[in-house]
Write a protein that holds these residues in place. Structure first.
Motif, PDB file in Angstrom:
ATOM      1  N   MET A 190      40.394  19.491  54.984  1.00 53.89           N
ATOM      2  CA  MET A 190      39.707  18.561  54.099  1.00 53.89           C
ATOM      3  C   MET A 190      37.899  18.147  55.391  1.00 53.89           C
ATOM      4  SD  MET A 190      40.218  19.095  51.766  1.00 53.89           S
ATOM      5  CE  MET A 190      39.347  17.950  50.457  1.00 53.89           C
ATOM      6  N   ALA A 230      39.949  17.313  45.729  1.00 48.95           N
ATOM      7  CA  ALA A 230      41.025  17.059  46.721  1.00 48.95           C
ATOM      8  C   ALA A 230      42.417  16.354  46.286  1.00 48.95           C
ATOM      9  CB  ALA A 230      40.569  15.367  47.543  1.00 48.95           C
ATOM     10  N   LEU A 235      34.164  13.578  48.422  1.00 49.35           N
ATOM     11  CA  LEU A 235      36.031  13.733  47.739  1.00 49.35           C
ATOM     12  C   LEU A 235      35.676  12.989  46.684  1.00 49.35           C
ATOM     13  CD1 LEU A 235      38.141  13.888  50.753  1.00 49.35           C
ATOM     14  CD2 LEU A 235      35.787  15.731  50.346  1.00 49.35           C
TER      15      LEU A 235
END
Length: 429
Positions: A77, A65, A93
């Motif tokens: 996402m 990310a 993430l």
């Protein structure tokens, strides 16, 4: 670190000859194709492209990310996280932005939050660290690093947009391979790669990316391309063995879709805002030429005047040193510690030099016109844009509008008007 710069009352001969031009609003037209429902498109890609869904049950999957300026980024996402959960995985993430956000884990988590990406909104953990694992070395001895959490996960999903880089050209530029070896390499990896210099990145990125694909538990990638309006026009879920091929193919598509000016040059370009969310150099040199890099198709200007920074850049003014003029308000808004850290990591100190700064917009524009060479100061060709991500509706001086009025890909939107300044001499937005 902020600096309370003083007002500089610089003297310049011939300023009285400068006449600020009237401006005209125009619309530049580009291919408008976009994916209408991005989350639905991504979910369909996931279902069709990922064949071994049973593998994911119980697995801890790291998702990179950190891409900037992507529309529907939060939704993209979240869709990824939800799909992996549907398959029984335990996704998390990993901030993957090299040295950005001050080169700290806390800063990178805070930056993700500005994109709407938090543990609460994603429904999964964010594991942030600057600790890395050395995964191997390149032929020239350069070490390649990977985020500790990602390296020790059961698998990595690489997410990034693919676009032309601002400082080098090659078959792989800003994209999936760069995310692997620089973004996921955190501060140490980014600094190590940039120490080699952009002149070898056309070789370094493919070689380092291939090493990452060999040594790290990469499962698949999500690559996307934005059109000239910054809408998502292409989005692919890419199996591991096709990442190199598709990264290059999507870069070619991105170059073709890049917004360009409908004219080759001007005397002065006004850019309302620059920032890291726009590009690594604050603005895109593929669209606006810099003195040190003039790429084919980029607008060539004698002087560039930058009015300020984007909110999303968090006072990082990387790239400001490559323009000619700004304002006192702008340089006082810069966090020079963050900016210097970023430019030192990139091995490009000219990008954080302090340009000439005027007391306000009016004076900065007059300086920019007066220091052009070989022009009529009372009839300067001037262009104003918000930033290089917003190229549809822009302003051009009256003389330039007359040159463009016969083009079918340019629409004249207004009559000529005077630039409107407030009481402090700044352009009214």
């Amino acid at each position: 670190m902020y600096i309370d710069f003083p007002v500089v009352n610089a003297k310049m001969e011939g300023l009285e000859q400068v006449v600020l031009p009237k401006m005209v609003k125009i619309r530049q037209k580009y291919d408008p194709f976009q994916i209408e429902d991005v989350p639905a498109h991504l979910r369909k890609e996931m279902e069709e492209k990922i064949k071994n869904k049973d593998f994911y049950a119980g697995k801890e999957i790291a998702i990179t990310a950190g891409s900037r300026g992507i529309p529907f980024y939060q939704e993209i996402m979240k869709t990824l996280v939800d799909c992996l959960k549907d398959w029984g995985a335990k996704p998390f993430l990993v901030p993957s932005m090299g040295s950005h956000a001050g080169g700290t884990a806390e800063g990178q988590v805070e930056m993700l939050a500005t994109y709407g990406i938090t543990e609460e909104s994603m429904g999964c953990p964010i594991r942030a660290t600057m600790d890395v694992v050395e995964v191997g070395t390149l032929a020239d001895g350069t070490p390649v690093y990977c985020d500790k959490y990602a390296y020790h996960s059961d698998g990595i999903v690489v997410v990034n947009k693919i676009k032309p880089h601002t400082s080098f050209k090659g078959p792989h530029e800003s994209g999936l391979l760069k995310m692997l070896c620089i973004g996921l390499g955190k501060h140490k990896g980014a600094a190590t790669m940039h120490m080699k210099g952009y002149e070898v990145f056309d070789r370094l990125i493919p070689e380092a990316g291939a090493l990452c694909l060999e040594k790290e538990p990469v499962l698949f990638a999500v690559g996307l391309v934005q059109n000239a309006y910054d809408d998502i026009s292409d989005l692919e879920v890419i199996e591991k063995d096709r990442i190199v091929e598709r990264d290059a193919a999507l870069l070619a598509i991105a170059k073709d879709k890049l917004a360009r000016f409908k004219f080759p040059d001007t005397d002065v370009l006004i850019i309302d805002q620059i920032g890291k969310n726009i590009g690594g150099a604050g603005f895109d040199p593929n669209v606006v030429a810099r003195r040190d890099r003039i790429y084919p198709g980029a607008l060539v200007s004698q002087n560039i005047f930058v009015r300020g920074l984007t909110e999303e850049t968090h006072h990082n003014a990387s790239g400001i040193g490559t323009i000619e003029v700004t304002t006192l308000r702008c340089v006082r808004d810069v966090d020079w510690a963050i900016t210097w850290t970023n430019m030192m990591t990139a091995n490009f100190l000219p990008g954080c030099r302090i340009p000439c700064f005027a007391e306000n917009d009016r004076e900065a524009l007059r300086w920019a016109i007066r220091t052009c060479t070989g022009i009529d100061y009372s009839n300067a060709r001037v262009v104003r844009i918000r930033d290089t991500m917003h190229m549809e509706e822009i302003q051009v001086s009256e003389n330039l509008a007359k040159e463009l009025q016969s083009r079918d890909d340019v629409e004249i939107l207004s009559e000529p008007f005077e630039i409107d300044f407030d009481a402090d001499g700044y352009i009214k937005d």
